[in-house]
Scaffold this motif. Structure first.
Motif: not given
Length: 144
Positions: A118-122
């Motif tokens: 999720n962090c990488l997507n954001f």
């Protein structure tokens, strides 16, 4: 014309140590904000919660930052991948940079590995929005 000299007294600056504390950050009371964020996350208003989380980055208290990391991770996990761009486009520059700081905080915190994707997507979407300048400001933030 300049003159070569070994006298360095002219370079000294007198700073009163009591008045100048670089690492001193005024503590803000986040208790009302924390309860508001919790309420928004419980009621499914994850975009509103995300705005409130990113409105102010908690710099002082480590416990408050820990709570904010958890809130950010929870809010990110509730946003659909297809909605990330539209959610982030509604953020101001300061909110976007606070988001980068929190994402970096989550990524380096042991025990939060389940939120890395999720962090990488954001982070990818925030990089497009903030650009390299926003990334550098988030990386060199002295109040972590």
């Amino acid at each position: 014309m300049s003159k070569v000299t070994s006298d360095v007294n002219f370079r000294k600056v007198n700073v009163d140590e009591d008045e100048y504390k670089e690492d001193h950050v005024a503590q803000k009371d986040f208790t009302d904000i924390i309860s508001s964020i919790q309420g928004k996350l419980k009621s499914g208003k994850h975009e509103d919660a995300l705005h409130e989380i990113l409105a102010d980055y908690p710099r002082g208290d480590p416990e408050t930052r820990k709570l904010y990391r958890g809130f950010m991770a929870e809010a990110m996990s509730r946003v659909k991948k297809s909605e990330i761009e539209s959610v982030l486009n509604a953020l101001s520059r300061e909110e976007s940079e606070n988001g980068m700081k929190l994402i970096f905080d989550i990524q380096r915190t042991p025990g939060m590995e389940q939120y890395i994707q999720n962090c990488l997507n954001f982070q990818d979407s925030l990089m497009k929005k903030c650009g390299p300048g926003g990334l550098m400001r988030a990386m060199v933030c002295r109040q972590k």
